[in-house]
Design a protein around this motif. Sequence first.
Motif, short mmCIF file in Angstrom:
data_model
loop_
_atom_site.label_atom_id
_atom_site.label_comp_id
_atom_site.label_asym_id
_atom_site.label_seq_id
_atom_site.Cartn_x
_atom_site.Cartn_y
_atom_site.Cartn_z
N GLU A 125 0.83 -1.20 0.00
CA GLU A 125 0.00 0.00 0.00
C GLU A 125 0.87 1.25 0.00
N ARG A 126 1.78 1.29 0.98
CA ARG A 126 2.44 2.56 1.29
C ARG A 126 3.65 2.85 0.40
N ILE A 127 4.32 1.82 -0.08
CA ILE A 127 5.43 2.10 -1.02
C ILE A 127 4.83 2.42 -2.39
N ALA A 128 3.78 1.66 -2.73
CA ALA A 128 3.13 1.92 -4.03
C ALA A 128 2.52 3.33 -4.05
N GLU A 129 2.13 3.82 -2.90
CA GLU A 129 1.60 5.20 -2.82
C GLU A 129 2.67 6.20 -3.28
N ILE A 130 3.90 5.94 -2.86
CA ILE A 130 4.99 6.87 -3.23
C ILE A 130 5.20 6.88 -4.74
N THR A 131 5.27 5.68 -5.33
CA THR A 131 5.59 5.66 -6.77
C THR A 131 4.40 6.13 -7.61
N PHE A 132 3.18 5.96 -7.09
CA PHE A 132 2.04 6.51 -7.83
C PHE A 132 2.19 8.04 -7.89
N GLN A 133 2.51 8.61 -6.73
CA GLN A 133 2.70 10.07 -6.67
C GLN A 133 3.81 10.52 -7.64
N THR A 134 4.93 9.78 -7.63
CA THR A 134 6.04 10.23 -8.46
C THR A 134 5.74 10.02 -9.96
N ASN A 135 4.89 9.03 -10.25
CA ASN A 135 4.48 8.85 -11.65
C ASN A 135 3.60 9.98 -12.12
N VAL A 136 2.69 10.43 -11.26
CA VAL A 136 1.84 11.56 -11.65
C VAL A 136 2.73 12.78 -11.86
N ARG A 137 3.72 12.94 -10.99
CA ARG A 137 4.65 14.07 -11.14
C ARG A 137 5.39 13.99 -12.48
N ALA A 138 5.86 12.78 -12.80
CA ALA A 138 6.72 12.65 -13.98
C ALA A 138 5.93 12.63 -15.29
N LEU A 139 4.69 12.18 -15.24
CA LEU A 139 3.97 11.95 -16.50
C LEU A 139 2.82 12.92 -16.73
N ALA A 140 2.41 13.64 -15.69
CA ALA A 140 1.27 14.53 -15.87
C ALA A 140 1.70 15.99 -15.67
N CYS A 141 1.18 16.64 -14.66
CA CYS A 141 1.48 18.07 -14.53
C CYS A 141 1.46 18.49 -13.06
N THR A 142 1.98 19.69 -12.82
CA THR A 142 2.13 20.18 -11.45
C THR A 142 0.78 20.31 -10.74
#
Length: 515
Positions: free
Chosen positions: A182-199
């Motif tokens: 749950e909690r590690i995947a939460e981090i990478t989901f956040q960083t994926n939105v950062r890297a692939l979407a927008c601020t």
Amino acid sequence: MISSAVLVFLSAYMPESMAAKIALAVPLAVLLYTLKFIFTRRDDDEMQPVTLPLCPLRTISPFFRRRFDFLREGFQLTGESVYQFKILRQTVVVVSGAQARREFFQSRELDLASGFQALSGAIPTIPGITTNLDQRAIATIHRRLAAAQSSDRLSQLIPQILDDAARILDGWGPSGTLDPFERIAEITFQTNVRALACTELASAPETVARLRALYATLDAAATPASVLLPWLPTPSAVRRLRATRAIYHIVRGAVDARLAARAHGEDARAGDTMQMLVDAGDVPLVIVGFVMGLIIAGARSTGTTASWLITFLAGHPHWQEKAAQEVAQLLRAHAPPSLPSPSSPPSPLATTAPAPAPAPALAAALARVPLGAWERETPVLDALPWAFDPARFVRGGGAGGGKEGGGKEEGGQEDGGADEGGKEGGDGAGAYVGWGAGETVCLGQRLARLQLKLVAALVVRAFELRAVGRDGRVLDALPRPNWNDSLTCKPAEEERCFLRYTRRTADGDASSDSD
Ligand code: HEM
């Protein structure tokens, strides 16, 4: 005999010498043709893989609910390394072994997206929302993904990814126990939105949480009925459609705001991936397709890999220490602590007092390590994929390059699911397919690797970890990945494992104020 009959026949019409030549050539040609036919004959029945002796209706449930076991039983049942079966009207061909694997990955006729759509559901098709992505649009998305992983762009992303991860890690507090899936995947989901979407999306934690929940709904509602008969309005199909629409509206809202800003001549200072697509003149269909599609391509795989990576590190303290030392070395080489000025408080990294090092301060220090160092100076982090035998590179003199290591770690997991998962195998070239192979390779690999390293570096430097069971006792051996869970491979309920973490001091030791 044939020759003499032909000779007699032809002699009636032409000179005898010519008739003799033809009479000899004809049987020779017949013989050659027959041999060619025999040796190049395609017997379609023989070319077809053997069929699993099961009624197509009996394949559906096990294929969706315990896919790995079902496919493995198929090999046993047929006694073949390649076989086929039907799921309703779809024919599924199952291949194993080095040659079949090579042919599979090198085939240009196979279509990854159609495979996903037919067998896993991916994103449901909704007219005007997720349809109409023709080959040109997909090619544009792939080109933009390559640009989003240029060295310049990744260098810009390093501090942002570290900041995001540190903010979440800070919320963990100095010590505790958590579910890595749950909690590690939460981090990478956040960083994926950062890297692939927008601020706008990535800097709004509630929007990221909502997106994550919607993508989880897409996964959870991928039942046999909603995947095989997507037009049937079953409850799960309706949930998937609703989730898709909701994701679309969130992403489309951000895209429209950017396009409107551009149309009004507003200065594009965002400098994020979405702006890159807007500036390239891409139409909303492509920009939305990029964000929606790549988050689904990246979020699960990076989240699952990161969860297992950190779990394995927690279960292998020896490698955890080596990774933490490597990160400390990177910091010494690229981000040496500056001398504290008399007016400023001492940096938690510069002090020798054993105060806990807050994650944001660590993130700031790690952000000074350049991209090249993350990509080329981390032999230990490089040697950690999830078939857990980091020493194999050292033994083989390969990618690792580290001098220590070697040998099996005490209490280590020797097989790591290697042959079972088909990731690392003893059958030579093409056995490692963690990032795909041949014509089907991961196009987000550079970004995914960087994310994994940054998150792992921050976690191992910020915390000391142990893998524990439900009762909180440290596990002697880690549970095995559950290959039937094709999304997260997380262990079956009775084997669940958790991470116990204790914040390290600035020196890298585990803080004594906890546990
Ligand atoms: C640890 C994380 C990741 C792993 C292990 C991984 C693995 C793979 C693999 C094995 C494939 C081949 C297809 C298959 O066999 O299923 C693939 C394809 C792909 N991956 Fe990844 N991936 C990861 C992260 C990402 C990320 C973060 C992105 C996007 C930024 C991404 C984008 C893609 C795309 C677009 C394809 C399709 C390539 C094509 O159409 O030919 N992946 N990935």
